[in-house]
Design a protein around this motif. Structure first.
Motif, PDB file in Angstrom:
ATOM      1  N   ILE A 154       6.495   8.224  -1.746  1.00  0.00           N
ATOM      2  CA  ILE A 154       7.810   7.589  -1.613  1.00  0.00           C
ATOM      3  C   ILE A 154       8.929   8.487  -2.134  1.00  0.00           C
ATOM      4  CG2 ILE A 154       9.211   5.589  -2.281  1.00  0.00           C
ATOM      5  CD1 ILE A 154       6.609   3.971  -2.359  1.00  0.00           C
ATOM      6  N   ASP A 155       8.717   9.151  -3.255  1.00  0.00           N
ATOM      7  CA  ASP A 155       9.762  10.018  -3.810  1.00  0.00           C
ATOM      8  C   ASP A 155      10.240  11.081  -2.819  1.00  0.00           C
ATOM      9  OD1 ASP A 155       9.924   8.621  -6.112  1.00  0.00           O
ATOM     10  OD2 ASP A 155       8.946  10.113  -7.390  1.00  0.00           O
ATOM     11  N   PRO A 156       9.329  11.799  -2.134  1.00  0.00           N
ATOM     12  CA  PRO A 156       9.811  12.805  -1.164  1.00  0.00           C
ATOM     13  C   PRO A 156      10.627  12.188  -0.028  1.00  0.00           C
ATOM     14  CG  PRO A 156       7.508  13.186  -1.714  1.00  0.00           C
ATOM     15  CD  PRO A 156       7.873  11.853  -2.295  1.00  0.00           C
ATOM     16  N   LEU A 157      10.268  10.982   0.420  1.00  0.00           N
ATOM     17  CA  LEU A 157      11.032  10.323   1.474  1.00  0.00           C
ATOM     18  C   LEU A 157      12.415   9.920   0.978  1.00  0.00           C
ATOM     19  CD1 LEU A 157       8.231   8.068   3.005  1.00  0.00           C
ATOM     20  CD2 LEU A 157       9.271  10.077   4.067  1.00  0.00           C
ATOM     21  N   LEU A 158      12.482   9.423  -0.243  1.00  0.00           N
ATOM     22  CA  LEU A 158      13.772   9.062  -0.821  1.00  0.00           C
ATOM     23  C   LEU A 158      14.666  10.290  -0.967  1.00  0.00           C
ATOM     24  CD1 LEU A 158      12.754   6.481  -3.582  1.00  0.00           C
ATOM     25  CD2 LEU A 158      14.094   6.030  -1.522  1.00  0.00           C
ATOM     26  N   ALA A 159      14.049  11.392  -1.377  1.00  0.00           N
ATOM     27  CA  ALA A 159      14.828  12.624  -1.549  1.00  0.00           C
ATOM     28  C   ALA A 159      15.389  13.106  -0.212  1.00  0.00           C
ATOM     29  CB  ALA A 159      13.964  13.711  -2.188  1.00  0.00           C
ATOM     30  N   SER A 160      14.659  12.891   0.874  1.00  0.00           N
ATOM     31  CA  SER A 160      15.097  13.381   2.187  1.00  0.00           C
ATOM     32  C   SER A 160      16.021  12.399   2.902  1.00  0.00           C
ATOM     33  CB  SER A 160      13.879  13.646   3.085  1.00  0.00           C
ATOM     34  OG  SER A 160      13.049  14.637   2.529  1.00  0.00           O
ATOM     35  N   HIS A 161      15.764  11.092   2.748  1.00  0.00           N
ATOM     36  CA  HIS A 161      16.471  10.102   3.575  1.00  0.00           C
ATOM     37  C   HIS A 161      17.331   9.115   2.792  1.00  0.00           C
ATOM     38  CE1 HIS A 161      13.999  11.558   6.896  1.00  0.00           C
ATOM     39  NE2 HIS A 161      12.927  11.367   6.141  1.00  0.00           N
ATOM     40  N   GLY A 162      17.157   9.066   1.477  1.00  0.00           N
ATOM     41  CA  GLY A 162      17.971   8.169   0.677  1.00  0.00           C
ATOM     42  C   GLY A 162      17.468   6.741   0.611  1.00  0.00           C
ATOM     43  N   ARG A 163      16.603   6.345   1.534  1.00  0.00           N
ATOM     44  CA  ARG A 163      16.020   5.004   1.511  1.00  0.00           C
ATOM     45  C   ARG A 163      14.684   5.032   2.238  1.00  0.00           C
ATOM     46  NH1 ARG A 163      19.384   1.314   5.880  1.00  0.00           N
ATOM     47  NH2 ARG A 163      19.078   2.664   7.675  1.00  0.00           N
ATOM     48  N   VAL A 164      13.850   4.067   1.929  1.00  0.00           N
ATOM     49  CA  VAL A 164      12.529   4.021   2.554  1.00  0.00           C
ATOM     50  C   VAL A 164      12.017   2.585   2.531  1.00  0.00           C
ATOM     51  CG1 VAL A 164      11.393   4.581   0.358  1.00  0.00           C
ATOM     52  CG2 VAL A 164      10.167   4.952   2.492  1.00  0.00           C
ATOM     53  N   ALA A 165      11.357   2.179   3.605  1.00  0.00           N
ATOM     54  CA  ALA A 165      10.704   0.870   3.658  1.00  0.00           C
ATOM     55  C   ALA A 165       9.212   1.068   3.419  1.00  0.00           C
ATOM     56  CB  ALA A 165      10.930   0.210   5.015  1.00  0.00           C
ATOM     57  N   VAL A 166       8.640   0.210   2.607  1.00  0.00           N
ATOM     58  CA  VAL A 166       7.230   0.337   2.241  1.00  0.00           C
ATOM     59  C   VAL A 166       6.487  -0.931   2.644  1.00  0.00           C
ATOM     60  CG1 VAL A 166       5.587   0.664   0.364  1.00  0.00           C
ATOM     61  CG2 VAL A 166       7.806   1.816   0.293  1.00  0.00           C
ATOM     62  N   VAL A 167       5.364  -0.765   3.344  1.00  0.00           N
ATOM     63  CA  VAL A 167       4.491  -1.884   3.688  1.00  0.00           C
ATOM     64  C   VAL A 167       3.139  -1.630   3.039  1.00  0.00           C
ATOM     65  CG1 VAL A 167       3.384  -3.188   5.543  1.00  0.00           C
ATOM     66  CG2 VAL A 167       5.658  -2.212   5.902  1.00  0.00           C
ATOM     67  N   LEU A 168       2.721  -2.540   2.180  1.00  0.00           N
ATOM     68  CA  LEU A 168       1.420  -2.423   1.531  1.00  0.00           C
ATOM     69  C   LEU A 168       0.494  -3.494   2.091  1.00  0.00           C
ATOM     70  CD1 LEU A 168       2.371  -1.901  -2.242  1.00  0.00           C
ATOM     71  CD2 LEU A 168       1.640  -0.182  -0.593  1.00  0.00           C
ATOM     72  N   VAL A 169      -0.698  -3.092   2.508  1.00  0.00           N
ATOM     73  CA  VAL A 169      -1.698  -4.020   3.036  1.00  0.00           C
ATOM     74  C   VAL A 169      -2.976  -3.838   2.243  1.00  0.00           C
ATOM     75  CG1 VAL A 169      -3.016  -4.724   5.061  1.00  0.00           C
ATOM     76  CG2 VAL A 169      -0.676  -3.867   5.339  1.00  0.00           C
ATOM     77  N   ASP A 170      -3.518  -4.937   1.745  1.00  0.00           N
ATOM     78  CA  ASP A 170      -4.759  -4.878   0.984  1.00  0.00           C
ATOM     79  C   ASP A 170      -5.862  -4.281   1.856  1.00  0.00           C
ATOM     80  OD1 ASP A 170      -7.321  -5.670  -0.204  1.00  0.00           O
ATOM     81  OD2 ASP A 170      -6.086  -6.852  -1.566  1.00  0.00           O
ATOM     82  N   ALA A 171      -6.600  -3.335   1.315  1.00  0.00           N
ATOM     83  CA  ALA A 171      -7.619  -2.637   2.107  1.00  0.00           C
ATOM     84  C   ALA A 171      -8.772  -3.534   2.520  1.00  0.00           C
ATOM     85  CB  ALA A 171      -8.160  -1.430   1.342  1.00  0.00           C
ATOM     86  N   MET A 172      -8.913  -4.705   1.893  1.00  0.00           N
ATOM     87  CA  MET A 172      -9.940  -5.633   2.357  1.00  0.00           C
ATOM     88  C   MET A 172      -9.603  -6.155   3.743  1.00  0.00           C
ATOM     89  SD  MET A 172     -11.303  -7.807  -0.929  1.00  0.00           S
ATOM     90  CE  MET A 172      -9.718  -8.394  -1.473  1.00  0.00           C
ATOM     91  N   ARG A 173      -8.351  -5.962   4.169  1.00  0.00           N
ATOM     92  CA  ARG A 173      -7.945  -6.290   5.523  1.00  0.00           C
ATOM     93  C   ARG A 173      -7.366  -5.041   6.177  1.00  0.00           C
ATOM     94  NH1 ARG A 173      -7.643 -11.183   7.712  1.00  0.00           N
ATOM     95  NH2 ARG A 173      -7.680  -9.823   9.529  1.00  0.00           N
ATOM     96  N   ALA A 174      -8.136  -3.967   6.162  1.00  0.00           N
ATOM     97  CA  ALA A 174      -7.701  -2.736   6.817  1.00  0.00           C
ATOM     98  C   ALA A 174      -7.446  -2.964   8.292  1.00  0.00           C
ATOM     99  CB  ALA A 174      -8.755  -1.640   6.629  1.00  0.00           C
ATOM    100  N   ASP A 175      -8.189  -3.924   8.894  1.00  0.00           N
ATOM    101  CA  ASP A 175      -7.962  -4.237  10.297  1.00  0.00           C
ATOM    102  C   ASP A 175      -6.569  -4.824  10.494  1.00  0.00           C
ATOM    103  OD1 ASP A 175      -8.919  -6.427   8.751  1.00  0.00           O
ATOM    104  OD2 ASP A 175      -9.329  -7.563  10.574  1.00  0.00           O
TER     105      ASP A 175
END
Length: 207
Positions: A154-175
């Motif tokens: 996330i830090d490198p994206l913030l440094a390049s674009h100033g903002r970033v959207a993050v989606v976290l999905v529990d790996a028990m539902r990788a599908d």
């Protein structure tokens, strides 16, 4: 009587797959290109394509299990976490569940054959779970830790674009994660997609 040979063959095939997961690829290779499992019923006048839906799900699951069986013993921790689990292990439960539901209607397969398949799949997936446990005890060598996602990704994206959207999905539902990302890819076809699978060093305290 004309439908019986197909039903018998489908039942016997599915019951034998746990002893030879590679057999699914041999069945698929005998079908016309791009026909998939529908090619199995194409030559049977009295067999509707819907009757082999359950078989199709199990053949697809068998392909994933064959790849898991072939690779799990020699897989590195990073390969197991970032490739085998999301790409081949996680989809199996959904496919078997869909096959089980498909047997409720008119189907060439009965629920008993799905149960035999499920039992065989569980035995193979238990070996994959054992490999996961071994790598977990070793601290998941070579894998990205979830605590490092912010710094590493996330830090490198913030440094390049100033903002970033993050989606976290529990790996028990990788599908489910793949389903979400497929939607994002359709909405943003010009964007480059990178997958990063992070691990939790200690199991979370949940049921």
């Amino acid at each position: 009587l004309l439908r019986s040979p197909l039903a018998l063959a489908a039942e016997q095939l599915v019951r034998r797959l746990p002893a030879d997961w590679q057999a699914a690829s041999r069945v698929e290779s005998q079908q016309p290109p791009q026909s998939g499992v529908a090619g199995i019923s194409s030559g049977h006048f009295l067999v509707a394509p819907g009757e082999v839906v359950a078989l199709g799900y199990l053949l697809e699951a068998s392909g994933h299990l064959a790849e898991t069986e072939r690779r799990v013993a020699g897989a590195t921790c990073a390969e197991l976490v970032g490739d085998l689990y999301p790409g081949h292990i996680a989809p199996v439960a959904e496919l078997v569940s869909r096959a089980s539901l498909a047997t409720a209607g008119r189907s060439a397969l009965g629920p008993g054959a799905v149960d035999v398949f499920r039992s065989g799949a569980h035995k193979l997936l238990a070996a994959a779970d054992a490999a996961f446990s071994g790598y977990a005890e070793a601290g998941f060598p070579g894998c990205l830790l979830v605590s490092d996602v912010g710094r590493a990704l996330i830090d490198p994206l913030l440094a390049s674009h100033g903002r970033v959207a993050v989606v976290l999905v529990d790996a028990m539902r990788a599908d489910a994660g793949r389903f979400v990302v497929a939607g994002l890819a359709r909405a943003l076809p010009a964007r480059k997609l990178d997958w990063h699978w992070a691990v939790v060093p200690a199991p979370p305290r949940t049921a």
